[in-house]
Design a protein around this motif. Structure first.
Motif, PDB file in Angstrom:
ATOM      1  N   THR A  60      19.510  -6.447   0.045  1.00  0.00           N
ATOM      2  CA  THR A  60      19.365  -5.006  -0.209  1.00  0.00           C
ATOM      3  C   THR A  60      20.263  -4.219   0.744  1.00  0.00           C
ATOM      4  OG1 THR A  60      17.425  -4.968   1.228  1.00  0.00           O
ATOM      5  CG2 THR A  60      17.008  -5.056  -1.145  1.00  0.00           C
ATOM      6  N   PRO A  61      21.585  -4.307   0.562  1.00  0.00           N
ATOM      7  CA  PRO A  61      22.490  -3.568   1.451  1.00  0.00           C
ATOM      8  C   PRO A  61      22.254  -2.066   1.324  1.00  0.00           C
ATOM      9  CG  PRO A  61      23.665  -4.306  -0.489  1.00  0.00           C
ATOM     10  CD  PRO A  61      22.296  -4.935  -0.553  1.00  0.00           C
ATOM     11  N   CYS A  62      22.343  -1.363   2.448  1.00  0.00           N
ATOM     12  CA  CYS A  62      22.098   0.082   2.393  1.00  0.00           C
ATOM     13  C   CYS A  62      23.161   0.909   3.114  1.00  0.00           C
ATOM     14  CB  CYS A  62      20.720   0.407   2.942  1.00  0.00           C
ATOM     15  SG  CYS A  62      20.524   0.051   4.690  1.00  0.00           S
ATOM     16  N   ASP A  63      24.007   0.267   3.938  1.00  0.00           N
ATOM     17  CA  ASP A  63      25.010   1.032   4.677  1.00  0.00           C
ATOM     18  C   ASP A  63      26.176   0.122   5.028  1.00  0.00           C
ATOM     19  OD1 ASP A  63      26.167   3.216   5.950  1.00  0.00           O
ATOM     20  OD2 ASP A  63      25.160   2.826   7.848  1.00  0.00           O
ATOM     21  N   VAL A  64      27.365   0.711   5.139  1.00  0.00           N
ATOM     22  CA  VAL A  64      28.556  -0.029   5.567  1.00  0.00           C
ATOM     23  C   VAL A  64      29.409   0.884   6.427  1.00  0.00           C
ATOM     24  CG1 VAL A  64      29.918   0.564   3.518  1.00  0.00           C
ATOM     25  CG2 VAL A  64      30.474  -1.499   4.812  1.00  0.00           C
ATOM     26  N   GLN A  65      30.009   0.312   7.449  1.00  0.00           N
ATOM     27  CA  GLN A  65      30.944   1.033   8.306  1.00  0.00           C
ATOM     28  C   GLN A  65      32.167   0.162   8.507  1.00  0.00           C
ATOM     29  OE1 GLN A  65      30.569   4.218   9.554  1.00  0.00           O
ATOM     30  NE2 GLN A  65      28.756   4.255   8.253  1.00  0.00           N
ATOM     31  N   LEU A  66      33.323   0.775   8.510  1.00  0.00           N
ATOM     32  CA  LEU A  66      34.569   0.067   8.769  1.00  0.00           C
ATOM     33  C   LEU A  66      34.815   0.069  10.271  1.00  0.00           C
ATOM     34  CD1 LEU A  66      36.998  -1.274   7.331  1.00  0.00           C
ATOM     35  CD2 LEU A  66      38.138   0.938   7.475  1.00  0.00           C
ATOM     36  N   THR A  67      35.126  -1.091  10.842  1.00  0.00           N
ATOM     37  CA  THR A  67      35.381  -1.193  12.282  1.00  0.00           C
ATOM     38  C   THR A  67      36.871  -0.975  12.563  1.00  0.00           C
ATOM     39  OG1 THR A  67      35.864  -3.559  12.311  1.00  0.00           O
ATOM     40  CG2 THR A  67      33.521  -2.903  12.465  1.00  0.00           C
ATOM     41  N   PRO A  68      37.241  -0.755  13.810  1.00  0.00           N
ATOM     42  CA  PRO A  68      38.662  -0.605  14.152  1.00  0.00           C
ATOM     43  C   PRO A  68      39.487  -1.858  13.853  1.00  0.00           C
ATOM     44  CG  PRO A  68      37.294   0.272  15.910  1.00  0.00           C
ATOM     45  CD  PRO A  68      36.375  -0.425  14.940  1.00  0.00           C
ATOM     46  N   THR A  69      38.842  -3.008  13.753  1.00  0.00           N
ATOM     47  CA  THR A  69      39.573  -4.250  13.450  1.00  0.00           C
ATOM     48  C   THR A  69      39.571  -4.554  11.955  1.00  0.00           C
ATOM     49  OG1 THR A  69      37.597  -5.575  13.891  1.00  0.00           O
ATOM     50  CG2 THR A  69      39.150  -5.247  15.719  1.00  0.00           C
ATOM     51  N   ASP A  70      39.197  -3.562  11.128  1.00  0.00           N
ATOM     52  CA  ASP A  70      39.228  -3.671   9.661  1.00  0.00           C
ATOM     53  C   ASP A  70      38.192  -4.649   9.101  1.00  0.00           C
ATOM     54  OD1 ASP A  70      40.238  -2.643   7.279  1.00  0.00           O
ATOM     55  OD2 ASP A  70      41.628  -4.318   7.035  1.00  0.00           O
ATOM     56  N   THR A  71      37.090  -4.854   9.826  1.00  0.00           N
ATOM     57  CA  THR A  71      35.970  -5.606   9.269  1.00  0.00           C
ATOM     58  C   THR A  71      34.903  -4.608   8.841  1.00  0.00           C
ATOM     59  OG1 THR A  71      34.867  -5.863  11.411  1.00  0.00           O
ATOM     60  CG2 THR A  71      36.405  -7.621  10.751  1.00  0.00           C
ATOM     61  N   TRP A  72      33.915  -5.087   8.116  1.00  0.00           N
ATOM     62  CA  TRP A  72      32.797  -4.238   7.703  1.00  0.00           C
ATOM     63  C   TRP A  72      31.563  -4.600   8.484  1.00  0.00           C
ATOM     64  CZ3 TRP A  72      33.310  -5.324   1.768  1.00  0.00           C
ATOM     65  CH2 TRP A  72      34.343  -4.545   1.230  1.00  0.00           C
ATOM     66  N   LEU A  73      30.793  -3.605   8.881  1.00  0.00           N
ATOM     67  CA  LEU A  73      29.439  -3.801   9.375  1.00  0.00           C
ATOM     68  C   LEU A  73      28.514  -3.375   8.241  1.00  0.00           C
ATOM     69  CD1 LEU A  73      29.550  -2.377  13.008  1.00  0.00           C
ATOM     70  CD2 LEU A  73      29.566  -4.766  12.287  1.00  0.00           C
ATOM     71  N   ILE A  74      27.745  -4.326   7.720  1.00  0.00           N
ATOM     72  CA  ILE A  74      26.869  -4.063   6.574  1.00  0.00           C
ATOM     73  C   ILE A  74      25.424  -4.184   7.030  1.00  0.00           C
ATOM     74  CG2 ILE A  74      26.188  -4.775   4.256  1.00  0.00           C
ATOM     75  CD1 ILE A  74      28.987  -6.080   3.991  1.00  0.00           C
ATOM     76  N   ALA A  75      24.655  -3.105   6.900  1.00  0.00           N
ATOM     77  CA  ALA A  75      23.228  -3.135   7.197  1.00  0.00           C
ATOM     78  C   ALA A  75      22.490  -3.604   5.950  1.00  0.00           C
ATOM     79  CB  ALA A  75      22.740  -1.751   7.613  1.00  0.00           C
ATOM     80  N   ASP A  76      21.680  -4.644   6.117  1.00  0.00           N
ATOM     81  CA  ASP A  76      20.930  -5.211   4.994  1.00  0.00           C
ATOM     82  C   ASP A  76      19.485  -5.448   5.426  1.00  0.00           C
ATOM     83  OD1 ASP A  76      19.852  -6.647   2.868  1.00  0.00           O
ATOM     84  OD2 ASP A  76      21.636  -7.879   2.600  1.00  0.00           O
ATOM     85  N   PRO A  77      18.587  -4.467   5.167  1.00  0.00           N
ATOM     86  CA  PRO A  77      17.188  -4.640   5.568  1.00  0.00           C
ATOM     87  C   PRO A  77      16.504  -5.813   4.871  1.00  0.00           C
ATOM     88  CG  PRO A  77      17.534  -2.473   4.547  1.00  0.00           C
ATOM     89  CD  PRO A  77      18.846  -3.176   4.562  1.00  0.00           C
TER      90      PRO A  77
END
Length: 85
Positions: A60-77
């Motif tokens: 159930t992904p709910c948020d994503v942020q792009l990091t300075p190194t071009d990876t994604w941080l995906i919050a999945d409760p």
């Protein structure tokens, strides 16, 4: 097609000294995925891919942020974690 988009963010990517491209990163909770699209709708990146093992897929992904190194941080409760992809 998107089934239940819950979040979107806008990014501008630089390609060389003078070229910039606008892209949108969308969390599609209904399809349990994150997509990166350009203005024409072309897919640039997605997670999970077709080859992602079942144990590594989103729930159930709910948020994503792009990091300075071009990876994604995906919050999945649903997984009770934040993934760096």
């Amino acid at each position: 097609a998107l089934r239940h988009p819950v979040m979107a963010t806008f990014q501008i990517f630089s390609e060389g000294a003078t070229t910039q491209e606008e892209r949108v990163i969308i969390v599609d909770q209904g399809n349990q995925r994150v997509l990166e699209l350009d203005r024409s709708g072309r897919h640039w990146r997605r997670y999970p891919t077709l080859k992602t093992p079942e144990a590594d897929k989103l729930k159930t992904p709910c948020d994503v942020q792009l990091t300075p190194t071009d990876t994604w941080l995906i919050a999945d409760p649903g997984r009770k974690e934040v993934l760096e992809i």
